[in-house]
Scaffold this active site. Structure first.
Site, PDB file in Angstrom:
ATOM      1  CD1 TRP A  35     -37.001   8.405 -13.982  1.00 49.00           C
ATOM      2  CD2 TRP A  35     -34.812   8.066 -13.642  1.00 49.00           C
ATOM      3  NE1 TRP A  35     -36.549   7.523 -14.951  1.00 49.00           N
ATOM      4  CE2 TRP A  35     -35.214   7.295 -14.757  1.00 49.00           C
ATOM      5  CE3 TRP A  35     -33.475   8.018 -13.238  1.00 49.00           C
ATOM      6  CZ2 TRP A  35     -34.326   6.486 -15.468  1.00 49.00           C
ATOM      7  CZ3 TRP A  35     -32.596   7.216 -13.946  1.00 49.00           C
ATOM      8  CH2 TRP A  35     -33.020   6.463 -15.050  1.00 49.00           C
ATOM      9  CG  ASN A  36     -31.519  11.808 -15.559  1.00 45.70           C
ATOM     10  OD1 ASN A  36     -32.622  12.359 -15.644  1.00 45.70           O
ATOM     11  ND2 ASN A  36     -30.561  12.023 -16.412  1.00 45.70           N
TER      12      ASN A  36
ATOM     13  CE  LYS B  85     -45.285  13.601 -14.599  1.00 46.60           C
ATOM     14  NZ  LYS B  85     -44.529  12.469 -14.017  1.00 46.60           N
TER      15      LYS B  85
ATOM     16  N   GLY C 188     -36.432  13.585 -21.215  1.00 51.35           N
ATOM     17  CA  GLY C 188     -36.804  12.193 -20.956  1.00 51.35           C
ATOM     18  C   GLY C 188     -36.426  11.341 -22.148  1.00 51.35           C
ATOM     19  N   GLY C 189     -37.117  10.220 -22.290  1.00 54.13           N
ATOM     20  CA  GLY C 189     -36.790   9.275 -23.352  1.00 54.13           C
ATOM     21  C   GLY C 189     -37.494   9.599 -24.664  1.00 54.13           C
TER      22      GLY C 189
ATOM     23  CD  GLU D 216     -31.109  16.881 -22.380  1.00 47.35           C
ATOM     24  OE1 GLU D 216     -30.933  15.733 -22.858  1.00 47.35           O
ATOM     25  OE2 GLU D 216     -30.863  17.197 -21.211  1.00 47.35           O
ATOM     26  CG  LEU D 217     -35.550  13.723 -26.712  1.00 46.17           C
ATOM     27  CD1 LEU D 217     -36.170  13.230 -27.984  1.00 46.17           C
ATOM     28  CD2 LEU D 217     -36.575  13.819 -25.593  1.00 46.17           C
TER      29      LEU D 217
ATOM     30  CB  CYS E  83     -29.166  13.131 -21.169  1.00 50.82           C
ATOM     31  SG  CYS E  83     -28.598  14.651 -20.448  1.00 50.82           S
TER      32      CYS E  83
ATOM     33  CD  GLU F 155     -30.312   7.187 -23.491  1.00 46.23           C
ATOM     34  OE1 GLU F 155     -31.531   7.227 -23.699  1.00 46.23           O
ATOM     35  OE2 GLU F 155     -29.647   8.171 -23.112  1.00 46.23           O
TER      36      GLU F 155
HETATM   37  O1  TXE Z   1     -38.477   8.156 -19.056  1.00 47.69           O
HETATM   38  P1  TXE Z   1     -39.734   8.980 -19.505  1.00 47.69           P
HETATM   39  P2  TXE Z   1     -38.329   6.724 -18.387  1.00 47.69           P
HETATM   40  C1  TXE Z   1     -34.283   7.660 -21.422  1.00 47.69           C
HETATM   41  C2  TXE Z   1     -33.482   6.451 -21.035  1.00 47.69           C
HETATM   42  C3  TXE Z   1     -34.499   5.595 -20.360  1.00 47.69           C
HETATM   43  C4  TXE Z   1     -35.740   5.906 -21.134  1.00 47.69           C
HETATM   44  C5  TXE Z   1     -37.032   5.648 -20.397  1.00 47.69           C
HETATM   45  O2  TXE Z   1     -33.015   5.799 -22.192  1.00 47.69           O
HETATM   46  O3  TXE Z   1     -34.198   4.222 -20.446  1.00 47.69           O
HETATM   47  O4  TXE Z   1     -35.640   7.258 -21.434  1.00 47.69           O
HETATM   48  O5  TXE Z   1     -36.998   6.239 -19.100  1.00 47.69           O
HETATM   49  C6  TXE Z   1     -43.063  11.666 -17.955  1.00 47.69           C
HETATM   50  N1  TXE Z   1     -46.890  12.317 -21.302  1.00 47.69           N
HETATM   51  N2  TXE Z   1     -34.147   8.773 -20.494  1.00 47.69           N
HETATM   52  O6  TXE Z   1     -39.442   5.818 -18.778  1.00 47.69           O
HETATM   53  O7  TXE Z   1     -40.951   8.134 -19.645  1.00 47.69           O
HETATM   54  C7  TXE Z   1     -42.588  10.841 -16.781  1.00 47.69           C
HETATM   55  O8  TXE Z   1     -43.593  10.749 -15.785  1.00 47.69           O
HETATM   56  C8  TXE Z   1     -46.207  13.234 -20.594  1.00 47.69           C
HETATM   57  C9  TXE Z   1     -33.277   9.833 -20.916  1.00 47.69           C
HETATM   58  O9  TXE Z   1     -38.099   6.909 -16.958  1.00 47.69           O
HETATM   59  O10 TXE Z   1     -39.300   9.757 -20.674  1.00 47.69           O
HETATM   60  C10 TXE Z   1     -41.368  11.635 -16.361  1.00 47.69           C
HETATM   61  O11 TXE Z   1     -41.781  12.763 -15.598  1.00 47.69           O
HETATM   62  N3  TXE Z   1     -45.219  12.902 -19.743  1.00 47.69           N
HETATM   63  C11 TXE Z   1     -33.312  10.973 -20.034  1.00 47.69           C
HETATM   64  C12 TXE Z   1     -40.797  12.105 -17.700  1.00 47.69           C
HETATM   65  O12 TXE Z   1     -41.863  11.982 -18.640  1.00 47.69           O
HETATM   66  C13 TXE Z   1     -44.896  11.601 -19.616  1.00 47.69           C
HETATM   67  C14 TXE Z   1     -33.826  10.932 -18.682  1.00 47.69           C
HETATM   68  C15 TXE Z   1     -39.610  11.285 -18.212  1.00 47.69           C
HETATM   69  O13 TXE Z   1     -39.970   9.933 -18.244  1.00 47.69           O
HETATM   70  C16 TXE Z   1     -45.577  10.602 -20.346  1.00 47.69           C
HETATM   71  C17 TXE Z   1     -34.684   9.795 -18.413  1.00 47.69           C
HETATM   72  C18 TXE Z   1     -46.614  11.003 -21.213  1.00 47.69           C
HETATM   73  N4  TXE Z   1     -47.311  10.130 -21.948  1.00 47.69           N
HETATM   74  C19 TXE Z   1     -34.794   8.771 -19.305  1.00 47.69           C
HETATM   75  N5  TXE Z   1     -45.037   9.411 -20.027  1.00 47.69           N
HETATM   76  C20 TXE Z   1     -32.461  12.154 -20.326  1.00 47.69           C
HETATM   77  N6  TXE Z   1     -32.583  12.745 -21.514  1.00 47.69           N
HETATM   78  O14 TXE Z   1     -31.723  12.614 -19.472  1.00 47.69           O
HETATM   79  C21 TXE Z   1     -44.050   9.646 -19.124  1.00 47.69           C
HETATM   80  N7  TXE Z   1     -43.967  10.971 -18.863  1.00 47.69           N
END
Ligand code: TXE
Length: 496
Positions: free
Chosen positions: A153-154, A177, A230-231, A252-253, A286, A388
């Protein structure tokens, strides 16, 4: 206020979830619902993936030359440019990012499409100088198939562009997605792709939650490549899901990126770079430079200057062009920041600024705001030095020597970015060589370009986005052997 109603985008058409399920999306500035989105199930994901698979093998997409694909990408870049304000407003609305930042980011977005458009017809195979006299061998680079792009979402549009533009340039089809917290701008982007002339099914968007829609997509047997941002915790699910079908992966985490300040640096510039690195976008980046490693001789001066600047940051409505910091995107993220700051204080950290939800003059801003926060952490092993936050929270620690600074910088399981502030050229290059991190900025921070690879070491992920290699990462290499002799195949039990 009635909620804006968005639909998904599959096979060139807007649509709802097959069971009509929907969820509300929240405005981070006011903590109230502003829009509703289809809550896709595994069945909807299956429809989208099959649409992408059909488009991948369909005549319309297959018969386009790479040059023609490049032209479509160029047209999409132009359309994004014409719709900058719409996209920037949507992104600011859904994730609470400053309008001044989303305008800038969307303003640059076409460059990713233009750059990848130019690369589309430069994806070449090789003729191999093969060591078998009667053989000719060459390679062909082919698209992989259906690409799943999982977006957080960021920075939804930017993180989508750096996946979708190279994937399409290479001739793949895509199912995106987006995050359940920020899907609107990506749906609009898909509509622009349709307007640009991409055949139906080449770019699809399914909205919904990670454990349902996201998981169904990453484990779908027809998905050949997963591009995830994502995370780390979610990434582990994604890696496991990819194992089912051996889908290609790029991850890219997050990070815990160090900013290293030496006494010979331009201190004011370093302070601005640090503020930009950790407080811009409310730290939800990130590459947030959240570990401040500062030489002991200038430590107090730098920490005080950061605290002073933090105190002057204008927190407010992200839609107001004068605002410097908006809300955090989700309540969960705000809770993480609060929890980690509380842990830091329990572990003996000293609070130099922030640490609270701010009092805002505007009564309508009841959303997820957090003050820019600066703490001094006594030990490199402290939680705040290792975990983080993904929020506007910086942790500072002094160092004595370059060797100590390097050891501190590398004392992390992440390795996404690093900032080095010094005028000493040799020292800068030494650290660029020795710091374990995918991106290093010297005397600057948070600069990106379509041409410059992005990606991390260690727990920050693998694979690189942007740059020439990005387009190659969305291809498979095929090797072709041609027998040039007229001699028939001899002994079938001996390898030739
Ligand atoms: O991210 P998620 P969240 C880090 C940051 C944050 C932590 C959690 O530290 O506190 O991650 O954030 C999808 N199978 N970053 O929970 O869950 C979800 O719907 C497939 C770093 O918001 O990683 C979304 O579209 N997909 C970062 C995407 O994954 C799944 C940016 C990212 O969400 C899933 C954001 C699953 N089982 C958070 N579960 C960066 N690198 O910039 C969730 N998703």
């Amino acid at each position: 206020m009635s909620l804006q109603r968005f639909q998904m985008f599959i096979r060139g058409e807007v649509c709802d979830a097959t069971n009509d399920a929907r969820y509300d999306s929240m405005d981070p500035a006011t903590a109230s619902a502003w829009a509703t989105f289809p809550d896709a199930s595994a069945a909807d994901v299956d429809i989208a993936v099959k649409a992408a698979e059909q488009a991948f093998y369909g005549k319309e997409w297959r018969s386009l030359t790479a040059t023609a694909r490049g032209k479509l990408l160029r047209k999409l870049g132009d359309l994004i440019s014409e719709n900058t304000e719409l996209l920037a407003q949507l992104e600011s609305q859904e994730n609470g990012k400053l309008i001044r930042e989303t305008r800038g980011q969307v303003g640059y977005l076409p460059e990713f499409f233009y750059y990848m458009a130019g690369l589309a017809d430069k994806v070449e195979g090789e003729t191999l100088p093969i060591d078998k006299p009667d053989m000719m061998a060459y390679t062909i680079r082919e698209p992989i198939g259906v690409v799943a792009a999982i977006i957080p979402w960021n920075s939804p549009l930017y993180l989508t562009a750096i996946k979708v533009a190279p994937a399409l340039a290479a001739g793949n089809t895509v199912v995106i997605k987006p995050s359940e917290h920020a899907s609107a701008s990506i749906i609009e982007l898909a509509k622009l792709a349709q307007q640009a002339g991409f055949p139906a099914g080449v770019l699809n968007v399914v909205t919904g939650f990670g454990p349902t829609a996201g998981s169904a997509l990453t484990s779908h047997p027809l998905v050949r490549h997963i591009a995830f941002t994502g995370g780390s915790a979610t990434a582990r699910h994604v890696v496991r899901a990819s194992a089912e079908n051996f889908a290609h992966l790029s991850l890219e985490l997050g990070g815990k990126s160090p900013q290293i300040v030496f006494p010979d640096a331009d201190i004011d510039s370093a302070v601005n770079g640090i503020v930009a690195g950790v407080f811009a976008a409310s730290g939800q980046s990130c590459v947030a430079g959240s570990r401040l490693l500062i030489h002991e001789s200038i430590y107090e001066e730098v920490v005080q200057k950061i605290a002073d600047r933090a105190a002057r940051i204008q927190i407010g409505n992200p839609k107001d062009a004068a605002t410097e910091m908006g809300p955090m995107t989700t309540e969960a993220q705000l809770n993480i920041a609060e929890k980690l700051v509380a842990t830091a204080l329990e572990e003996g950290a000293t609070l130099r600024h922030g640490g609270q939800r701010p009092e805002l003059g505007d009564a309508s801003l009841t959303g997820w705001y957090y003050q820019p926060t600066l703490l001094e952490c006594p030990k490199p092993s402290d939680t705040l030095m290792q975990e983080e936050v993904f929020g506007p929270v910086a942790a500072a620690i002094p160092f004595k020597t370059e060797e100590e600074a390097l050891a501190l910088a590398n004392d992390s399981r992440f390795g996404l970015a690093a900032g080095i502030w010094t005028r000493d050229l040799a020292r800068a290059h030494r650290l660029c060589r020795d710091v374990r991190s995918g991106i290093i900025w010297v005397n600057t921070y948070r600069v990106v370009s379509a041409m410059a690879p992005i990606g991390g070491f260690g727990e920050s992920g693998y694979g690189r986005e942007c740059g020439i290699d990005a387009v190659l990462s969305y291809t498979e290499k095929k090797t072709v052997w041609i027998n040039l002799s007229d001699t028939p195949m001899a002994d079938p039990f001996v390898m030739r």
